[in-house]
Motif scaffolding. Sequence first.
Motif, PDB file in Angstrom:
ATOM      1  N   ASP A   1      58.382 -26.200  90.793  1.00  0.00           N
ATOM      2  CA  ASP A   1      58.047 -27.618  90.688  1.00  0.00           C
ATOM      3  C   ASP A   1      57.242 -28.070  91.897  1.00  0.00           C
ATOM      4  O   ASP A   1      56.485 -29.047  91.820  1.00  0.00           O
ATOM      5  CB  ASP A   1      59.324 -28.444  90.573  1.00  0.00           C
ATOM      6  CG  ASP A   1      60.113 -28.073  89.329  1.00  0.00           C
ATOM      7  OD1 ASP A   1      59.782 -28.594  88.252  1.00  0.00           O
ATOM      8  OD2 ASP A   1      61.045 -27.255  89.436  1.00  0.00           O
ATOM      9  N   ALA A   2      57.414 -27.389  93.014  1.00  0.00           N
ATOM     10  CA  ALA A   2      56.695 -27.682  94.247  1.00  0.00           C
ATOM     11  C   ALA A   2      56.763 -26.454  95.135  1.00  0.00           C
ATOM     12  O   ALA A   2      57.592 -25.563  94.923  1.00  0.00           O
ATOM     13  CB  ALA A   2      57.295 -28.895  94.963  1.00  0.00           C
TER      14      ALA A   2
ATOM     15  N   PRO B   1      52.425 -29.386  93.201  1.00  0.00           N
ATOM     16  CA  PRO B   1      52.298 -29.991  94.530  1.00  0.00           C
ATOM     17  C   PRO B   1      52.729 -29.014  95.623  1.00  0.00           C
ATOM     18  O   PRO B   1      53.641 -28.203  95.422  1.00  0.00           O
ATOM     19  CB  PRO B   1      53.246 -31.196  94.466  1.00  0.00           C
ATOM     20  CG  PRO B   1      53.507 -31.432  93.026  1.00  0.00           C
ATOM     21  CD  PRO B   1      53.376 -30.110  92.347  1.00  0.00           C
TER      22      PRO B   1
ATOM     23  N   HIS C   1      47.072 -35.876 101.800  1.00  0.00           N
ATOM     24  CA  HIS C   1      48.489 -35.520 101.933  1.00  0.00           C
ATOM     25  C   HIS C   1      49.142 -36.561 102.840  1.00  0.00           C
ATOM     26  O   HIS C   1      49.345 -36.333 104.039  1.00  0.00           O
ATOM     27  CB  HIS C   1      48.632 -34.112 102.497  1.00  0.00           C
ATOM     28  CG  HIS C   1      48.275 -33.036 101.517  1.00  0.00           C
ATOM     29  ND1 HIS C   1      49.128 -31.993 101.205  1.00  0.00           N
ATOM     30  CD2 HIS C   1      47.158 -32.848 100.755  1.00  0.00           C
ATOM     31  CE1 HIS C   1      48.548 -31.211 100.308  1.00  0.00           C
ATOM     32  NE2 HIS C   1      47.357 -31.706 100.026  1.00  0.00           N
TER      33      HIS C   1
ATOM     34  N   ILE D   1      60.332 -35.765 101.719  1.00  0.00           N
ATOM     35  CA  ILE D   1      59.792 -35.818 100.353  1.00  0.00           C
ATOM     36  C   ILE D   1      60.953 -36.165  99.425  1.00  0.00           C
ATOM     37  O   ILE D   1      61.944 -35.430  99.344  1.00  0.00           O
ATOM     38  CB  ILE D   1      59.162 -34.478  99.938  1.00  0.00           C
ATOM     39  CG1 ILE D   1      58.059 -34.064 100.937  1.00  0.00           C
ATOM     40  CG2 ILE D   1      58.621 -34.559  98.516  1.00  0.00           C
ATOM     41  CD1 ILE D   1      56.891 -35.001 101.019  1.00  0.00           C
ATOM     42  N   GLU D   2      60.812 -37.269  98.708  1.00  0.00           N
ATOM     43  CA  GLU D   2      61.886 -37.783  97.863  1.00  0.00           C
ATOM     44  C   GLU D   2      61.600 -37.588  96.375  1.00  0.00           C
ATOM     45  O   GLU D   2      62.332 -38.099  95.528  1.00  0.00           O
ATOM     46  CB  GLU D   2      62.075 -39.293  98.122  1.00  0.00           C
ATOM     47  CG  GLU D   2      62.299 -39.672  99.573  1.00  0.00           C
ATOM     48  CD  GLU D   2      63.739 -39.511 100.015  1.00  0.00           C
ATOM     49  OE1 GLU D   2      64.516 -38.815  99.308  1.00  0.00           O
ATOM     50  OE2 GLU D   2      64.086 -40.063 101.078  1.00  0.00           O
ATOM     51  N   ASP D   3      60.557 -36.847  96.022  1.00  0.00           N
ATOM     52  CA  ASP D   3      60.051 -36.824  94.655  1.00  0.00           C
ATOM     53  C   ASP D   3      60.728 -35.809  93.748  1.00  0.00           C
ATOM     54  O   ASP D   3      60.354 -35.705  92.571  1.00  0.00           O
ATOM     55  CB  ASP D   3      58.544 -36.521  94.660  1.00  0.00           C
ATOM     56  CG  ASP D   3      57.750 -37.548  95.446  1.00  0.00           C
ATOM     57  OD1 ASP D   3      58.269 -38.665  95.652  1.00  0.00           O
ATOM     58  OD2 ASP D   3      56.615 -37.227  95.858  1.00  0.00           O
ATOM     59  N   HIS D   4      61.698 -35.055  94.252  1.00  0.00           N
ATOM     60  CA  HIS D   4      62.265 -33.952  93.482  1.00  0.00           C
ATOM     61  C   HIS D   4      63.791 -34.000  93.519  1.00  0.00           C
ATOM     62  O   HIS D   4      64.377 -34.687  94.365  1.00  0.00           O
ATOM     63  CB  HIS D   4      61.772 -32.621  94.055  1.00  0.00           C
ATOM     64  CG  HIS D   4      60.284 -32.548  94.206  1.00  0.00           C
ATOM     65  ND1 HIS D   4      59.432 -32.414  93.132  1.00  0.00           N
ATOM     66  CD2 HIS D   4      59.490 -32.620  95.309  1.00  0.00           C
ATOM     67  CE1 HIS D   4      58.184 -32.389  93.566  1.00  0.00           C
ATOM     68  NE2 HIS D   4      58.196 -32.515  94.877  1.00  0.00           N
TER      69      HIS D   4
ATOM     70  N   TYR E   1      52.058 -37.617 103.362  1.00  0.00           N
ATOM     71  CA  TYR E   1      53.295 -37.298 104.085  1.00  0.00           C
ATOM     72  C   TYR E   1      53.014 -36.759 105.491  1.00  0.00           C
ATOM     73  O   TYR E   1      53.864 -36.864 106.380  1.00  0.00           O
ATOM     74  CB  TYR E   1      54.117 -36.278 103.287  1.00  0.00           C
ATOM     75  CG  TYR E   1      53.416 -34.962 103.080  1.00  0.00           C
ATOM     76  CD1 TYR E   1      53.518 -33.929 104.004  1.00  0.00           C
ATOM     77  CD2 TYR E   1      52.612 -34.752 101.958  1.00  0.00           C
ATOM     78  CE1 TYR E   1      52.859 -32.729 103.814  1.00  0.00           C
ATOM     79  CE2 TYR E   1      51.950 -33.557 101.760  1.00  0.00           C
ATOM     80  CZ  TYR E   1      52.071 -32.554 102.688  1.00  0.00           C
ATOM     81  OH  TYR E   1      51.406 -31.370 102.514  1.00  0.00           O
TER      82      TYR E   1
ATOM     83  N   ARG F   1      65.936 -32.875  97.984  1.00  0.00           N
ATOM     84  CA  ARG F   1      65.242 -33.630  99.027  1.00  0.00           C
ATOM     85  C   ARG F   1      64.696 -32.645 100.064  1.00  0.00           C
ATOM     86  O   ARG F   1      65.394 -31.714 100.472  1.00  0.00           O
ATOM     87  CB  ARG F   1      66.244 -34.573  99.674  1.00  0.00           C
ATOM     88  CG  ARG F   1      65.668 -35.718 100.467  1.00  0.00           C
ATOM     89  CD  ARG F   1      66.812 -36.585 100.961  1.00  0.00           C
ATOM     90  NE  ARG F   1      66.339 -37.814 101.570  1.00  0.00           N
ATOM     91  CZ  ARG F   1      66.943 -38.403 102.593  1.00  0.00           C
ATOM     92  NH1 ARG F   1      68.034 -37.868 103.129  1.00  0.00           N
ATOM     93  NH2 ARG F   1      66.460 -39.525 103.086  1.00  0.00           N
TER      94      ARG F   1
ATOM     95  N   TYR G   1      53.448 -28.746 100.051  1.00  0.00           N
ATOM     96  CA  TYR G   1      53.704 -29.500 101.270  1.00  0.00           C
ATOM     97  C   TYR G   1      53.503 -28.575 102.470  1.00  0.00           C
ATOM     98  O   TYR G   1      54.057 -27.473 102.520  1.00  0.00           O
ATOM     99  CB  TYR G   1      55.118 -30.076 101.250  1.00  0.00           C
ATOM    100  CG  TYR G   1      55.383 -30.901 100.016  1.00  0.00           C
ATOM    101  CD1 TYR G   1      54.735 -32.121  99.824  1.00  0.00           C
ATOM    102  CD2 TYR G   1      56.236 -30.438  99.017  1.00  0.00           C
ATOM    103  CE1 TYR G   1      54.951 -32.869  98.671  1.00  0.00           C
ATOM    104  CE2 TYR G   1      56.466 -31.181  97.872  1.00  0.00           C
ATOM    105  CZ  TYR G   1      55.816 -32.395  97.702  1.00  0.00           C
ATOM    106  OH  TYR G   1      56.027 -33.130  96.559  1.00  0.00           O
TER     107      TYR G   1
END
Length: 275
Positions: free
Chosen positions: A43-44, A73, A94, A108-111, A96, A114, A75
């Motif tokens: 997923d990332a 995505p 980016h 990162i709070e999107d998944h 962040y 955390r 990071y």
Amino acid sequence: MILGQISDLHIKTDGKKSYRVVDTAESLRRCVAQVNALRQKPDAVVITGDLVDFGKPSEYEFLRMLLAPLAMPYYLLPGNHDERNALRAAFPDHAYLQQGGERIEYVIEDHPIRIVALDTVIPRSSSGALAAASLRWLDDVLAAQPERPTVIVMHHPPFTTGIGHMDDIGLAGEDVLALEAVVRKHPQVERVLCGHLHRAIQRRFGGTIASTCPGVSHQVVLDLDPAAASCFVMEPPGFQLHWWDAASAGLVSHTAAIGEFEGPYPFYDGDELID
């Protein structure tokens, strides 16, 4: 959720070879293609430092091109080979990367998992350090969501490995103790994911597990002599997949080799099962 981890890319301008041996650009191309081809795609992806070799803007420009095909995505996190300002300038989209002031530290709070990033870089040094302010920030961030499963990502691992020449350029001992004290307070931390060592290594740490990821291209020689020479070897490169299973509330980590290998073959011979 599946969180991918790749590390220690060491990209050079125009694809020049590292140490006149390692084609790090081609290694990253193979890694990206293999991650994209997984049956269950991450997923990332977190990329845990040493993104380029000398921190040059031209290296980051080339890195951006090499990472562009990633289908999910990703990071970025600096390592001791990186330069913060050049990294930020090359990846302005980016957002962040701008969270942490001078240091590149972010959440990162999107998944479902955390992701909390710590910056261990000492400019112009191979060794690592954590700022006192970073540890206070980490404590506050973890305290804000005590029920949320979390991974901490950083470049230098918070433990000695027995590989002497790498331990000599590791994280400062007092920082290790301070970080462990913070992590132990927050049992939602599922893993501390690191790079730097170019090998897959694990250790109990602060009530959880701290681990390092294989290098995308070359690996540090496995030599546990404290006086071992600083050398690399062209063992199979790799990446990691960290699978979060909400039903069992646990993070399971897998290491995958990068390359083309025979198979898959079924575990039977005709109608007979193979023991």
